[in-house]
Design a protein around this motif. Sequence first.
Motif, short mmCIF file in Angstrom:
data_model
loop_
_atom_site.label_atom_id
_atom_site.label_comp_id
_atom_site.label_asym_id
_atom_site.label_seq_id
_atom_site.Cartn_x
_atom_site.Cartn_y
_atom_site.Cartn_z
N PHE A 43 -38.85 78.15 1.22
CA PHE A 43 -38.66 77.15 0.17
C PHE A 43 -38.42 77.81 -1.18
O PHE A 43 -37.63 77.33 -2.00
CB PHE A 43 -39.86 76.22 0.10
N ASN A 44 -39.09 78.94 -1.42
CA ASN A 44 -38.88 79.71 -2.64
C ASN A 44 -37.41 80.11 -2.78
O ASN A 44 -36.83 80.03 -3.88
CB ASN A 44 -39.78 80.95 -2.61
N GLN A 45 -36.81 80.53 -1.69
CA GLN A 45 -35.39 80.93 -1.71
C GLN A 45 -34.47 79.73 -1.91
O GLN A 45 -33.44 79.84 -2.57
CB GLN A 45 -35.04 81.64 -0.40
N ALA A 46 -34.86 78.59 -1.37
CA ALA A 46 -34.06 77.37 -1.54
C ALA A 46 -33.99 76.98 -3.01
O ALA A 46 -32.93 76.66 -3.54
CB ALA A 46 -34.64 76.24 -0.70
N VAL A 47 -35.14 77.01 -3.68
CA VAL A 47 -35.19 76.68 -5.11
C VAL A 47 -34.45 77.74 -5.92
O VAL A 47 -33.70 77.43 -6.85
CB VAL A 47 -36.65 76.56 -5.60
N THR A 99 -28.76 68.57 -5.14
CA THR A 99 -29.09 67.60 -4.08
C THR A 99 -29.78 68.27 -2.91
O THR A 99 -30.75 67.74 -2.34
CB THR A 99 -27.81 66.88 -3.59
N GLY A 100 -29.30 69.46 -2.56
CA GLY A 100 -29.89 70.20 -1.45
C GLY A 100 -31.35 70.53 -1.68
O GLY A 100 -32.18 70.41 -0.77
N VAL A 101 -31.69 70.94 -2.93
CA VAL A 101 -33.08 71.27 -3.25
C VAL A 101 -33.95 70.02 -3.24
O VAL A 101 -35.11 70.06 -2.81
CB VAL A 101 -33.17 72.00 -4.61
N VAL A 102 -33.41 68.91 -3.72
CA VAL A 102 -34.15 67.64 -3.69
C VAL A 102 -34.47 67.26 -2.24
O VAL A 102 -35.60 66.88 -1.92
CB VAL A 102 -33.34 66.51 -4.37
N ILE A 103 -33.48 67.40 -1.36
CA ILE A 103 -33.69 67.08 0.06
C ILE A 103 -34.70 68.05 0.68
O ILE A 103 -35.60 67.64 1.41
CB ILE A 103 -32.35 67.14 0.82
N ALA A 104 -34.53 69.36 0.35
CA ALA A 104 -35.45 70.38 0.89
C ALA A 104 -36.87 70.14 0.42
O ALA A 104 -37.83 70.33 1.17
CB ALA A 104 -34.97 71.77 0.48
N SER A 105 -37.04 69.71 -0.84
CA SER A 105 -38.37 69.43 -1.38
C SER A 105 -39.04 68.28 -0.64
O SER A 105 -40.23 68.34 -0.31
CB SER A 105 -38.28 69.08 -2.87
N GLY A 112 -38.48 67.39 2.37
CA GLY A 112 -38.75 67.73 3.76
C GLY A 112 -39.58 68.98 3.95
O GLY A 112 -39.70 69.48 5.07
N GLU A 113 -40.17 69.52 2.86
CA GLU A 113 -40.95 70.74 2.94
C GLU A 113 -42.41 70.44 3.30
O GLU A 113 -43.14 69.83 2.52
CB GLU A 113 -40.90 71.50 1.60
N PRO A 114 -42.87 70.87 4.48
CA PRO A 114 -44.25 70.59 4.91
C PRO A 114 -45.29 71.26 4.02
O PRO A 114 -46.41 70.76 3.88
CB PRO A 114 -44.31 71.16 6.33
N SER A 115 -44.94 72.41 3.41
CA SER A 115 -45.91 73.16 2.59
C SER A 115 -45.64 72.99 1.10
O SER A 115 -45.95 73.89 0.31
CB SER A 115 -45.84 74.65 2.97
N PHE A 116 -45.06 71.86 0.71
CA PHE A 116 -44.73 71.63 -0.70
C PHE A 116 -46.00 71.65 -1.55
O PHE A 116 -47.02 71.06 -1.20
CB PHE A 116 -44.03 70.29 -0.87
N THR A 131 -35.08 68.50 7.99
CA THR A 131 -34.64 68.00 6.68
C THR A 131 -34.61 69.13 5.65
O THR A 131 -33.66 69.26 4.87
CB THR A 131 -35.59 66.89 6.18
N GLY A 132 -35.67 69.95 5.66
CA GLY A 132 -35.74 71.06 4.72
C GLY A 132 -34.63 72.06 4.93
O GLY A 132 -34.00 72.52 3.96
N MET A 133 -34.33 72.40 6.18
CA MET A 133 -33.26 73.35 6.48
C MET A 133 -31.89 72.78 6.13
O MET A 133 -31.01 73.51 5.65
CB MET A 133 -33.32 73.76 7.95
#
Length: 328
Positions: free
Chosen positions: A125-129, A162-168, A170-174, A305-307
């Motif tokens: 998730f760090n890399q996604a952001v 948009t991708g980061v919003v979706i990843a956020s 769907g992130e289980p460890s948010f 969703t996160g991926m």
Amino acid sequence: MSSISISSKGNMMSSSSAPAGLGLSSGRLFTVGLVSSWYLSNIGVLLLNKYLLSNYGFKYPIFLTMCHMSACSLFSYVAIAWLRVVPMQAVRSRLQLLKISALGLVFCASVVSGNVSLRYLPVSFNQAVGATTPFFTAVFAYLITVRREAWITYLTLVPVVTGVVIASGGEPSFHLFGFIMCIGATAARALKSVLQGILLSSEGEKLNSMNLLLYMAPIAVVLLLPATLYMEENVVGTTIALARKDTKIVWYLLFNSSLAYFVNLTNFLVTKHTSALTLQVLGNAKGAVAVVVSILIFKNPVSVTGMLGYTLTVIGVILYGESKKRNK
């Protein structure tokens, strides 16, 4: 006679072409080696940071950053002053030093925030952001320089965000605080690149990245020392006590700090021997590799969703790079 002459010419041609082929092959091997070293050092320092700050329980991100900057100060001096990897560029004025100090402050904020975020967020998730850096770069470039990009360039930033919003979502460890720190690190990284282009833009002030690190790293250490002593109480005593119980922490810190410098060195060398555009493409792929490796090592839960969100962000970053290249 003529047959001997032809034969000798043929031999000369084959002997001269062989070294050329070998030279081309060795050049490719050198580039592959550089890129591999850049990948390994980048992903290595990221995963080791995560391990130390989250899994190992070394909860001192500011002190860890100070260790990184101390190593960068030492190795930069050795590489430039002794090994002459690049020619040393002198600081020409107090004003230039002040500009470098300002960049050092923003650089500190970026690295510290990034390390803090790794305490709370998985590397994936760090890399996604972190992939949203182009968005913040475009925003700061417009706010500070009032420089507008082509409308298509701004349009490519939509899937990035948009991708980061979706990843956020769907992130289980948010983790909200970790997310805020990660956004802060990404924004600070973008701000540094914009400020660097403005503050060190004149011919007399331009510094290559290795010389800039040589001057920024010691300034960062000076800034981080009081911060870590004030905000991370008894960090030195705790680290010494931890080292007495487990000497591996000493080797972890030394190796981790050395890798932090090696990231900067290989980044410079890959750019020098390829191009900035190649580095950008490789960087996008590196993020994806880091995500996969981190999931395999730390086994953090991920959602479809996160991926999908992360994939959309990477696609947006690639489109952004293409748009910038075409509108130059």
